[in-house]
Design a protein around this motif. Structure first.
Motif, PDB file in Angstrom:
ATOM      1  N   LYS A  33      28.836  73.308  43.404  1.00  0.00           N
ATOM      2  CA  LYS A  33      27.450  73.077  43.000  1.00  0.00           C
ATOM      3  C   LYS A  33      26.871  74.234  42.204  1.00  0.00           C
ATOM      4  CE  LYS A  33      22.904  71.872  44.889  1.00  0.00           C
ATOM      5  NZ  LYS A  33      22.148  71.546  46.131  1.00  0.00           N
ATOM      6  N   ASP A  34      27.168  75.465  42.612  1.00  0.00           N
ATOM      7  CA  ASP A  34      26.537  76.615  41.957  1.00  0.00           C
ATOM      8  C   ASP A  34      27.110  76.910  40.580  1.00  0.00           C
ATOM      9  OD1 ASP A  34      28.994  77.593  42.724  1.00  0.00           O
ATOM     10  OD2 ASP A  34      28.214  79.376  43.734  1.00  0.00           O
TER      11      ASP A  34
ATOM     12  N   GLU B  46      36.521  74.217  39.795  1.00  0.00           N
ATOM     13  CA  GLU B  46      36.868  74.836  41.081  1.00  0.00           C
ATOM     14  C   GLU B  46      37.949  75.891  40.923  1.00  0.00           C
ATOM     15  OE1 GLU B  46      39.078  73.464  45.215  1.00  0.00           O
ATOM     16  OE2 GLU B  46      38.034  71.959  44.002  1.00  0.00           O
TER      17      GLU B  46
ATOM     18  N   GLU C 110      22.091  65.556  33.754  1.00  0.00           N
ATOM     19  CA  GLU C 110      21.900  65.341  35.190  1.00  0.00           C
ATOM     20  C   GLU C 110      22.907  64.328  35.727  1.00  0.00           C
ATOM     21  OE1 GLU C 110      18.378  64.106  38.390  1.00  0.00           O
ATOM     22  OE2 GLU C 110      18.080  63.784  36.239  1.00  0.00           O
TER      23      GLU C 110
ATOM     24  N   LEU D 252      29.394  66.440  41.163  1.00  0.00           N
ATOM     25  CA  LEU D 252      29.152  66.789  42.566  1.00  0.00           C
ATOM     26  C   LEU D 252      29.838  65.782  43.489  1.00  0.00           C
ATOM     27  CD1 LEU D 252      25.383  67.832  42.507  1.00  0.00           C
ATOM     28  CD2 LEU D 252      27.329  69.320  43.005  1.00  0.00           C
TER      29      LEU D 252
ATOM     30  N   PRO E 105      35.754  68.610  37.403  1.00  0.00           N
ATOM     31  CA  PRO E 105      35.439  69.204  38.710  1.00  0.00           C
ATOM     32  C   PRO E 105      36.553  70.082  39.257  1.00  0.00           C
ATOM     33  CG  PRO E 105      34.712  66.927  38.646  1.00  0.00           C
ATOM     34  CD  PRO E 105      35.528  67.142  37.405  1.00  0.00           C
TER      35      PRO E 105
ATOM     36  N   LEU F 215      27.389  74.391  38.249  1.00  0.00           N
ATOM     37  CA  LEU F 215      26.965  73.281  37.405  1.00  0.00           C
ATOM     38  C   LEU F 215      25.584  73.547  36.830  1.00  0.00           C
ATOM     39  CD1 LEU F 215      28.123  70.313  39.668  1.00  0.00           C
ATOM     40  CD2 LEU F 215      29.415  71.528  37.895  1.00  0.00           C
TER      41      LEU F 215
ATOM     42  N   VAL G  52      26.329  66.002  36.005  1.00  0.00           N
ATOM     43  CA  VAL G  52      26.348  66.921  37.143  1.00  0.00           C
ATOM     44  C   VAL G  52      26.450  66.148  38.452  1.00  0.00           C
ATOM     45  CG1 VAL G  52      24.914  68.537  38.458  1.00  0.00           C
ATOM     46  CG2 VAL G  52      25.218  68.850  35.995  1.00  0.00           C
ATOM     47  N   ASN G  53      25.703  65.064  38.597  1.00  0.00           N
ATOM     48  CA  ASN G  53      25.764  64.287  39.829  1.00  0.00           C
ATOM     49  C   ASN G  53      27.119  63.623  40.022  1.00  0.00           C
ATOM     50  OD1 ASN G  53      23.262  64.806  41.017  1.00  0.00           O
ATOM     51  ND2 ASN G  53      22.229  63.315  39.731  1.00  0.00           N
TER      52      ASN G  53
ATOM     53  N   PRO H 104      23.608  62.634  43.925  1.00  0.00           N
ATOM     54  CA  PRO H 104      24.986  62.255  43.605  1.00  0.00           C
ATOM     55  C   PRO H 104      25.312  60.870  44.145  1.00  0.00           C
ATOM     56  CG  PRO H 104      24.889  64.495  44.450  1.00  0.00           C
ATOM     57  CD  PRO H 104      23.534  63.893  44.673  1.00  0.00           C
TER      58      PRO H 104
END
Length: 341
Positions: free
Chosen positions: A172-173, A149, A159, A166, A145, A175, A162-163, A217
């Motif tokens: 978010k955009d 960033e 999924e 998050l 993460p 992933l 990704v959660n 998440p």
């Protein structure tokens, strides 16, 4: 999830493999100069043998090992720009005791060494266009993460992955959810996503920290037990020249997913003791690849900026590859070293 900057002293002792001089060097300098820095060349596969008769690796891939299953793959697009794909980048390497007699403490806190990551990113040594997540465990996911960033990279995972990311503050955009089967084309390279399996352990053959985090998440992961496997993916990265590398994040796989794949380099994890003919079935399915490079064989409680320490799986893996595919070259590289095809 807490982020700690507790490794400032580590970069004071990196003379043997200085971060800013090993492998490709700073990506910014490479791109500016228009040339690739020197790297160890993978040796030619012998002139005879099944692997050599089938194909030879073509130029176009630079591979650097950041320990565990953390890999940097570089290639050059048609316009000359350098493209970088990271797989499971985990440089923080907080202490877990995973390979000790006691094993990892499930209540080990998840931390991220942002100071280390910042130094490497700000210097240009570390960058990414894509980050590929094989599964959600603590030795694969925690740094992603923050790296996303800082680098702006697109991140691919299930999924659950990704959660989890998050919950850890990933943009978010950036992933992208994958399920396996995707074949995606980008500037200078393509990514094939494969359904895969995590290795199992213990007498009953269970996956450590199993489970999923679908739908929404979860709370931010605090302990390593909160970072569940969440489905496992494998990835093939293919350059415009046709050179390819296939990575498995756990020592298991779905054999049917590999039909027709002929990678030049296979990044193969040590282990797989509960999988019947783990190495042989895999290498036969892949047509006896020219190069097999071991991954996930170092004790990650040991420093990244020192030579890798084998947790015990390297020699058994070497022996299995030699027996199952003698014409494949088993090529060991050390922390922060770079190989090119």
């Amino acid at each position: 999830m807490g982020r700690v900057n507790d490794r400032n002293d580590r970069n004071d002792t990196v003379s043997r493999r200085a971060v800013f001089g090993v492998g490709l060097g700073a990506a910014a300098a490479v791109a500016a100069s228009g040339g690739m820095a020197a790297a160890t060349r993978l040796p030619d596969v012998p002139e005879t043998g099944r692997a050599r008769q089938a194909r030879r690796a073509t130029p176009g891939l630079w591979l650097r090992w950041w320990g565990n299953n953390s890999w940097e793959i570089k290639t050059r697009a048609a316009d000359g720009t350098v493209k970088t794909v990271l797989i499971d980048p985990w440089l923080t390497r907080f202490h877990t005791g995973t390979y000790s007699k006691q094993g990892a403490d499930p209540k080990t806190r998840v931390t991220v060494d942002t100071a280390l990551l910042d130094r490497m990113i700000d210097s240009g040594e570390l960058r990414a266009d894509h980050i590929l997540v094989t599964h959600g465990h603590y030795d694969h996911l925690p740094d992603v993460p923050y790296l996303a960033e800082r680098t702006g990279a697109t991140v691919v995972g299930t999924e659950t992955h990704v959660n989890l990311m998050l919950a850890m503050g990933a943009p978010k955009d950036q992933l992208s959810i994958a399920v396996g089967g995707e074949y995606l084309s980008f500037d200078g390279y393509a990514i094939r996503v494969l359904r895969s399996l995590h290795s199992a352990s213990a007498p009953r053959g269970k996956v450590a920290f199993a489970g999923t985090r679908p739908a929404v998440p979860p709370s931010p992961p605090e302990y390593i037990r909160d970072l569940v496997e969440g489905g496992t993916l494998a990835y093939e990265v293919i350059t415009e020249s046709g050179a390819s590398v296939l990575n498995f994040g756990g020592s298991n796989y779905i054999e049917a997913e590999l039909a027709g794949l002929r990678p030049d380099v296979v990044l193969l994890p040590a282990g797989g003791g509960m999988v019947p003919d783990y190495v042989g079935r895999l290498l036969r399915a892949l047509g006896h690849p020219p190069y097999v490079v071991p991954t996930h064989w170092d004790d990650f409680d040991e420093p990244l900026f020192e030579p890798a320490k084998d947790w015990g799986g390297l020699q058994p893996l070497r022996d299995a590859v030699t027996s199952a595919s003698p014409d494949s070259r088993f090529q060991v590289i050390d922390h922060l070293e770079t190989l090119r095809t």
